[in-house]
Design an enzyme around this catalytic site. Sequence first.
Site, PDB file in Angstrom:
ATOM      1  N   GLU A   1       6.264  -2.841 -12.467  1.00 54.02           N
ATOM      2  CA  GLU A   1       8.101  -2.733 -12.044  1.00 54.02           C
ATOM      3  C   GLU A   1       8.833  -3.585 -12.774  1.00 54.02           C
ATOM      4  O   GLU A   1       9.925  -3.070 -14.054  1.00 54.02           O
ATOM      5  CB  GLU A   1       8.363  -3.109 -10.752  1.00 54.02           C
ATOM      6  CG  GLU A   1       8.130  -2.738  -9.966  1.00 54.02           C
ATOM      7  CD  GLU A   1       8.632  -3.302  -8.299  1.00 54.02           C
ATOM      8  OE1 GLU A   1       8.533  -1.904  -7.149  1.00 54.02           O
ATOM      9  OE2 GLU A   1       8.583  -4.400  -8.203  1.00 54.02           O
ATOM     10  N   GLY A  18      11.632   2.070  -0.113  1.00 55.47           N
ATOM     11  CA  GLY A  18      11.645   2.891   0.573  1.00 55.47           C
ATOM     12  C   GLY A  18      13.155   3.791   1.007  1.00 55.47           C
ATOM     13  O   GLY A  18      14.176   2.776   1.194  1.00 55.47           O
ATOM     14  N   MET A  52      10.323  -5.150  -0.469  1.00 54.72           N
ATOM     15  CA  MET A  52       9.639  -6.578   0.104  1.00 54.72           C
ATOM     16  C   MET A  52       9.919  -7.279  -0.254  1.00 54.72           C
ATOM     17  O   MET A  52       9.356  -8.129  -0.268  1.00 54.72           O
ATOM     18  CB  MET A  52       8.260  -6.041   0.485  1.00 54.72           C
ATOM     19  CG  MET A  52       7.399  -4.686   1.066  1.00 54.72           C
ATOM     20  SD  MET A  52       5.984  -4.436   0.758  1.00 54.72           S
ATOM     21  CE  MET A  52       5.189  -5.951   1.567  1.00 54.72           C
ATOM     22  N   GLU A  53      10.909  -7.483  -1.410  1.00 55.80           N
ATOM     23  CA  GLU A  53      11.609  -8.855  -1.956  1.00 55.80           C
ATOM     24  C   GLU A  53      13.048  -9.215  -2.155  1.00 55.80           C
ATOM     25  O   GLU A  53      12.989 -10.532  -2.577  1.00 55.80           O
ATOM     26  CB  GLU A  53      10.912  -8.708  -3.335  1.00 55.80           C
ATOM     27  CG  GLU A  53       9.375  -8.918  -3.304  1.00 55.80           C
ATOM     28  CD  GLU A  53       8.596  -7.660  -3.481  1.00 55.80           C
ATOM     29  OE1 GLU A  53       9.576  -5.928  -3.258  1.00 55.80           O
ATOM     30  OE2 GLU A  53       7.031  -7.287  -2.674  1.00 55.80           O
ATOM     31  N   ASP A  78       9.252   6.468  -2.491  1.00 56.71           N
ATOM     32  CA  ASP A  78       8.758   7.293  -0.461  1.00 56.71           C
ATOM     33  C   ASP A  78      10.718   6.867   0.163  1.00 56.71           C
ATOM     34  O   ASP A  78      11.537   6.928   0.143  1.00 56.71           O
ATOM     35  CB  ASP A  78       7.387   6.010  -0.190  1.00 56.71           C
ATOM     36  CG  ASP A  78       7.895   5.081  -0.139  1.00 56.71           C
ATOM     37  OD1 ASP A  78       7.402   4.147  -1.087  1.00 56.71           O
ATOM     38  OD2 ASP A  78       8.265   4.125   1.235  1.00 56.71           O
TER      39      ASP A  78
END
Length: 230
Positions: A12, A78, A172-173, A196
């Site tokens: 990233e 996602g 997730m962050e 995704d």
Amino acid sequence: MKIAIMGAMPEEVAPILEKLGEYKTIEYANNKYYEATYKGVDLVIAYSKIGKVFSTLTATTMIEHFGCDRLLFSGVAGGINPTLKIGDLIIATKLSQHDLDITAFGHPFGFVPEGAVFVETDKDLISLGKTVAKEMGKDIQEGTITTGDQFVHNEERKNWIEETFKADALEMEGASVAVVCDALNIPFFILRAISDTADMDASFSFDEFMESSAIISAEFVMKMVDKIVE
Ligand code: 3QA
């Protein structure tokens, strides 16, 4: 002005480091931080490692140790909202933690006393993002992002998250970075490109598209930096 640019995974931030070419590597708190000057402005770049704990540590370090006064997050996510396709960008307007649960005591999901379910991002950076998108002729969505320490790869969990938080994308962050920046009064911007759709094929889709989507997000964030330093 000192701008923090962070991601969670090496992929990233790699496109950002590549664009800068020259930077100094500093090891601190079990992580690497990259310092660079770009068009006369100081940048600190880092990937935190995956999840809320590591991203909290990195965001805090960039602000408190390195003295960054704004923060841009670039990465993948996602997709939940069906209008978001692989490679599409989403700017977070607000973020929540979908795995934070003290509902046993009558509190809503994502809430703890003296906290809030949602943390809002900086309005000026959002409008800057929209200006940049317009100039690039790029379609960009704004929406709600939700965060948890889980790689979501099933329809059931995804649907629950969608219903509970009305979220458009998940990762997730973002929410942990948001909590840090909000508490320390640092304007922040969370950008994600879809890798995704958090369903049963998510891990395969992620492996296939994470790198290309990470590049899409990183390139956009660098355009934002160009606009900020202008
Ligand atoms: C998870 C990465 C983490 O930093 C969050 C990607 C994209 N799709 C997601 C989904 N659920 C939750 N988060 C995401 N990022 C990938 S772990 C794989 C590690 O592989 C956003 C995200 N469906 C490393 C090699 O073993």
